[in-house]
Motif scaffolding. Structure first.
Motif, mmCIF file in Angstrom:
data_model
loop_
_atom_site.group_PDB
_atom_site.id
_atom_site.type_symbol
_atom_site.label_atom_id
_atom_site.label_comp_id
_atom_site.label_asym_id
_atom_site.label_seq_id
_atom_site.Cartn_x
_atom_site.Cartn_y
_atom_site.Cartn_z
ATOM 1 N N ASP A 1 5.156 -7.684 0.257
ATOM 2 C CA ASP A 1 4.482 -7.699 1.548
ATOM 3 C C ASP A 1 5.233 -8.546 2.568
ATOM 4 O O ASP A 1 4.994 -8.460 3.759
ATOM 5 N N SER B 1 0.857 -1.186 0.000
ATOM 6 C CA SER B 1 0.000 0.000 0.000
ATOM 7 C C SER B 1 0.895 1.239 0.000
ATOM 8 O O SER B 1 2.087 1.171 0.335
ATOM 9 N N TRP B 2 0.305 2.364 -0.357
ATOM 10 C CA TRP B 2 1.029 3.636 -0.316
ATOM 11 C C TRP B 2 1.481 3.952 1.106
ATOM 12 O O TRP B 2 2.613 4.366 1.343
ATOM 13 N N GLU B 3 0.609 3.725 2.086
ATOM 14 C CA GLU B 3 0.931 4.027 3.486
ATOM 15 C C GLU B 3 2.128 3.213 3.972
ATOM 16 O O GLU B 3 2.989 3.724 4.693
ATOM 17 N N GLU B 4 2.183 1.947 3.556
ATOM 18 C CA GLU B 4 3.310 1.088 3.939
ATOM 19 C C GLU B 4 4.612 1.624 3.348
ATOM 20 O O GLU B 4 5.647 1.659 4.021
#
Length: 194
Positions: A173, A130-133
């Motif tokens: 991930d 994800s972008w946040e990660e």
């Protein structure tokens, strides 16, 4: 799962900043000795723990100019508007001609140059979960100033939009899982690592 485009040739790994390209490549180097990692040349200073000739060839801007001018670079680019990175043509071509599986971890600009010169290569995009990660990884590593982090995040938005240019996408991930998937896409058996 899609099969690899080539077996025992060049695989190009690219993706946005802070996605973990270096982490996945290091994991492959440490766990898959049958994969040869191409070492890039760069004009940037080493980060803590990086060694010349192991992680990068750290060269002066003048030496980098000489390598470009003499046609010795397979690809090169200015990254994040600041430092130059590139791949020595001879090291990649020799390893491929010897039948080695070569992994080239580079930025998007470099991947596009390699596609022009070696379209038969296998192109893999490493994407964040994800972008946040990805933002968390960049901020968390603490190796860039706030301004540099912002510049890298702006670049990352453009890099993420290029995913469709690649033959395959691997989601980072979990590093061991992503590495195994990448090795499989290289046409190798991931279960042969120690």
């Amino acid at each position: 799962m899609e099969t690899a485009k080539n077996r025992h040739g060049l695989t190009v790994l690219a993706g946005p900043t802070a996605v973990g390209k270096g982490t996945v490549s290091t994991y492959i180097r440490d766990h898959y000795p049958h994969v040869r990692l191409s070492i890039s040349a760069t004009t940037r200073a080493p980060r803590p723990g990086e060694e010349d000739g192991v992680h990068y060839f750290f060269v002066t801007p003048g030496r980098f100019d000489e390598l470009v001018a003499s046609g010795q670079m397979l690809e090169w680019a200015v990254v994040h508007g600041k430092n130059r990175y590139g791949t020595l043509r001879s090291t990649v071509e020799q390893a491929v001609s010897d039948g080695k599986a070569v992994l080239l971890e580079i930025d998007l600009q470099g991947a596009r140059q390699v596609r022009e010169q070696m379209p038969e290569a296998n192109f893999v995009f490493l994407a964040p979960p994800s972008w946040e990660e990805m933002v968390g990884r960049l901020v968390g590593r603490g190796t860039e100033t706030t301004d540099e982090q912002q510049r890298r995040l702006e670049t990352a938005k453009l890099e993420l939009a290029a995913e469709s240019e690649f033959d395959h996408t691997v989601i980072n991930d979990n590093v061991p899982r992503a590495a195994a998937e990448l090795v499989s896409l290289m046409g190798l058996t991931p279960t042969t690592h120690p």
